[in-house]
Design a protein around this motif. Sequence first.
Motif, mmCIF file in Angstrom:
data_model
loop_
_atom_site.group_PDB
_atom_site.id
_atom_site.type_symbol
_atom_site.label_atom_id
_atom_site.label_comp_id
_atom_site.label_asym_id
_atom_site.label_seq_id
_atom_site.Cartn_x
_atom_site.Cartn_y
_atom_site.Cartn_z
ATOM 1 N N HIS A 35 0.848 -1.190 0.000
ATOM 2 C CA HIS A 35 0.000 0.000 0.000
ATOM 3 C C HIS A 35 0.881 1.237 0.000
ATOM 4 C CE1 HIS A 35 -3.720 -2.157 0.750
ATOM 5 N NE2 HIS A 35 -3.047 -2.907 1.593
ATOM 6 N N SER A 36 0.513 2.204 -0.813
ATOM 7 C CA SER A 36 1.258 3.453 -0.803
ATOM 8 C C SER A 36 0.753 4.326 0.344
ATOM 9 C CB SER A 36 1.113 4.192 -2.133
ATOM 10 O OG SER A 36 -0.226 4.557 -2.338
ATOM 11 N N LYS A 37 1.654 5.125 0.882
ATOM 12 C CA LYS A 37 1.300 6.020 1.982
ATOM 13 C C LYS A 37 0.441 7.161 1.433
ATOM 14 C CE LYS A 37 3.503 8.341 5.821
ATOM 15 N NZ LYS A 37 4.778 8.709 6.423
ATOM 16 N N PRO A 38 -0.743 7.383 2.013
ATOM 17 C CA PRO A 38 -1.596 8.461 1.515
ATOM 18 C C PRO A 38 -0.977 9.823 1.783
ATOM 19 C CG PRO A 38 -2.536 7.510 3.502
ATOM 20 C CD PRO A 38 -1.335 6.677 3.134
ATOM 21 N N SER A 39 -1.368 10.787 1.000
ATOM 22 C CA SER A 39 -0.876 12.155 1.157
ATOM 23 C C SER A 39 -1.296 12.713 2.508
ATOM 24 C CB SER A 39 -1.440 13.023 0.035
ATOM 25 O OG SER A 39 -1.178 14.373 0.281
ATOM 26 N N ALA A 40 -0.415 13.490 3.088
ATOM 27 C CA ALA A 40 -0.699 14.094 4.390
ATOM 28 C C ALA A 40 -1.669 15.264 4.282
ATOM 29 C CB ALA A 40 0.603 14.553 5.036
ATOM 30 N N LEU A 41 -1.765 15.870 3.100
ATOM 31 C CA LEU A 41 -2.598 17.068 2.953
ATOM 32 C C LEU A 41 -4.079 16.819 3.257
ATOM 33 C CD1 LEU A 41 -2.733 20.072 2.315
ATOM 34 C CD2 LEU A 41 -2.957 19.459 -0.102
ATOM 35 N N PRO A 42 -4.708 15.778 2.692
ATOM 36 C CA PRO A 42 -6.130 15.570 3.024
ATOM 37 C C PRO A 42 -6.352 15.353 4.518
ATOM 38 C CG PRO A 42 -5.532 14.262 1.108
ATOM 39 C CD PRO A 42 -4.255 14.833 1.669
ATOM 40 N N GLN A 43 -5.462 14.622 5.155
ATOM 41 C CA GLN A 43 -5.586 14.390 6.595
ATOM 42 C C GLN A 43 -5.441 15.695 7.362
ATOM 43 O OE1 GLN A 43 -3.087 11.345 8.248
ATOM 44 N NE2 GLN A 43 -3.456 11.987 10.341
ATOM 45 N N ALA A 44 -4.464 16.495 6.999
ATOM 46 C CA ALA A 44 -4.255 17.769 7.697
ATOM 47 C C ALA A 44 -5.457 18.680 7.525
ATOM 48 C CB ALA A 44 -2.989 18.444 7.173
ATOM 49 N N SER A 101 -8.549 17.262 9.423
ATOM 50 C CA SER A 101 -8.360 17.437 10.860
ATOM 51 C C SER A 101 -8.520 18.905 11.255
ATOM 52 C CB SER A 101 -6.964 16.945 11.264
ATOM 53 O OG SER A 101 -6.828 15.582 10.969
ATOM 54 N N GLY A 102 -7.956 19.792 10.447
ATOM 55 C CA GLY A 102 -8.079 21.220 10.725
ATOM 56 C C GLY A 102 -9.524 21.679 10.707
ATOM 57 N N PHE A 103 -10.267 21.208 9.721
ATOM 58 C CA PHE A 103 -11.667 21.619 9.641
ATOM 59 C C PHE A 103 -12.498 20.983 10.752
ATOM 60 C CE2 PHE A 103 -10.288 23.239 5.598
ATOM 61 C CZ PHE A 103 -10.926 24.469 5.587
ATOM 62 N N ALA A 104 -12.110 19.801 11.213
ATOM 63 C CA ALA A 104 -12.790 19.210 12.375
ATOM 64 C C ALA A 104 -12.601 20.111 13.591
ATOM 65 C CB ALA A 104 -12.248 17.809 12.651
ATOM 66 N N GLY A 105 -11.377 20.581 13.798
ATOM 67 C CA GLY A 105 -11.114 21.498 14.909
ATOM 68 C C GLY A 105 -11.893 22.791 14.780
ATOM 69 N N ALA A 106 -11.951 23.329 13.560
ATOM 70 C CA ALA A 106 -12.680 24.582 13.331
ATOM 71 C C ALA A 106 -14.175 24.411 13.584
ATOM 72 C CB ALA A 106 -12.438 25.065 11.901
ATOM 73 N N LEU A 107 -14.721 23.291 13.175
ATOM 74 C CA LEU A 107 -16.149 23.053 13.398
ATOM 75 C C LEU A 107 -16.467 22.892 14.882
ATOM 76 C CD1 LEU A 107 -16.909 20.736 10.354
ATOM 77 C CD2 LEU A 107 -17.683 23.100 10.692
ATOM 78 N N VAL A 108 -15.589 22.209 15.607
ATOM 79 C CA VAL A 108 -15.783 22.080 17.058
ATOM 80 C C VAL A 108 -15.738 23.462 17.712
ATOM 81 C CG1 VAL A 108 -14.690 21.255 19.194
ATOM 82 C CG2 VAL A 108 -15.007 19.697 17.256
ATOM 83 N N ALA A 118 -8.662 14.358 15.685
ATOM 84 C CA ALA A 118 -9.079 13.911 14.356
ATOM 85 C C ALA A 118 -7.890 13.383 13.567
ATOM 86 C CB ALA A 118 -9.763 15.057 13.609
ATOM 87 N N SER A 119 -6.756 14.047 13.685
ATOM 88 C CA SER A 119 -5.552 13.607 12.990
ATOM 89 C C SER A 119 -5.103 12.231 13.470
ATOM 90 C CB SER A 119 -4.426 14.625 13.191
ATOM 91 O OG SER A 119 -3.245 14.192 12.567
ATOM 92 N N ARG A 120 -5.115 12.039 14.778
ATOM 93 C CA ARG A 120 -4.692 10.745 15.333
ATOM 94 C C ARG A 120 -5.682 9.637 14.957
ATOM 95 N NH1 ARG A 120 -0.451 10.161 14.966
ATOM 96 N NH2 ARG A 120 -0.365 8.464 16.447
ATOM 97 N N LEU A 121 -6.972 9.935 14.962
ATOM 98 C CA LEU A 121 -7.963 8.932 14.528
ATOM 99 C C LEU A 121 -7.746 8.546 13.077
ATOM 100 C CD1 LEU A 121 -11.261 10.178 16.206
ATOM 101 C CD2 LEU A 121 -10.062 8.029 16.655
ATOM 102 N N TRP A 122 -7.485 9.517 12.237
ATOM 103 C CA TRP A 122 -7.237 9.281 10.818
ATOM 104 C C TRP A 122 -6.001 8.383 10.664
ATOM 105 C CZ3 TRP A 122 -9.181 12.554 6.457
ATOM 106 C CH2 TRP A 122 -8.651 12.167 5.227
ATOM 107 N N SER A 123 -4.948 8.697 11.421
ATOM 108 C CA SER A 123 -3.716 7.900 11.341
ATOM 109 C C SER A 123 -3.969 6.463 11.769
ATOM 110 C CB SER A 123 -2.629 8.511 12.227
ATOM 111 O OG SER A 123 -2.195 9.733 11.702
ATOM 112 N N ARG A 124 -4.728 6.301 12.837
ATOM 113 C CA ARG A 124 -5.051 4.952 13.315
ATOM 114 C C ARG A 124 -5.861 4.190 12.293
ATOM 115 N NH1 ARG A 124 -7.328 5.946 18.705
ATOM 116 N NH2 ARG A 124 -5.447 7.060 19.242
#
Length: 153
Positions: free
Chosen positions: A3-12, A15-22, A143-149
């Motif tokens: 499996h190729s490592k997914p791009s970090a940009l979508p995760q970032a 995660s950022g928008f999750a924080g903003a919405l909270v 959100a970032s850590r959940l995505w990574s997991r």
Amino acid sequence: MKHSKPSALPQALASGFAGALVLTAIHETARRISPDAPRMDVLGMRGLRKIIDKAEAPQPNTDTLFNLTMAGDILSNGLYYSLVGRSKKAWGRGALLGLAAGIGGVVLPGPLGLGDAPSSRTPQTKLMTVAWYLLGGLAAAGASRLWSRAAKK
């Protein structure tokens, strides 16, 4: 199959928008129930009115101004909190970003000509301002850590 490592940009960004919405949900809920709640919406509308005035554009009505402010807050806070990134240090980054934004939210409005009262009128208001931005940063980190997991599975 490797499996190729997914791009970090979508995760970032997610995660950022999750924080903003909270953060926005906390602000919008609290301002309806507590007289000491920070009024970052008021600061945002004042700032947007200044920008529109400098551009010599027509001023929108209050409802439109509020909606534009909310959209701008979510966009700018989402991009800011996306700096948490994809890292094992996400919790620390989220906490530092949140604290910096919260302290800035208390200290900067006066010097920027937006008034002090919306984020500093009482000690409780100041504390809530810092705490809620901290929660936004921690939500982005979570959100970032959940995505990574989830990506490891």
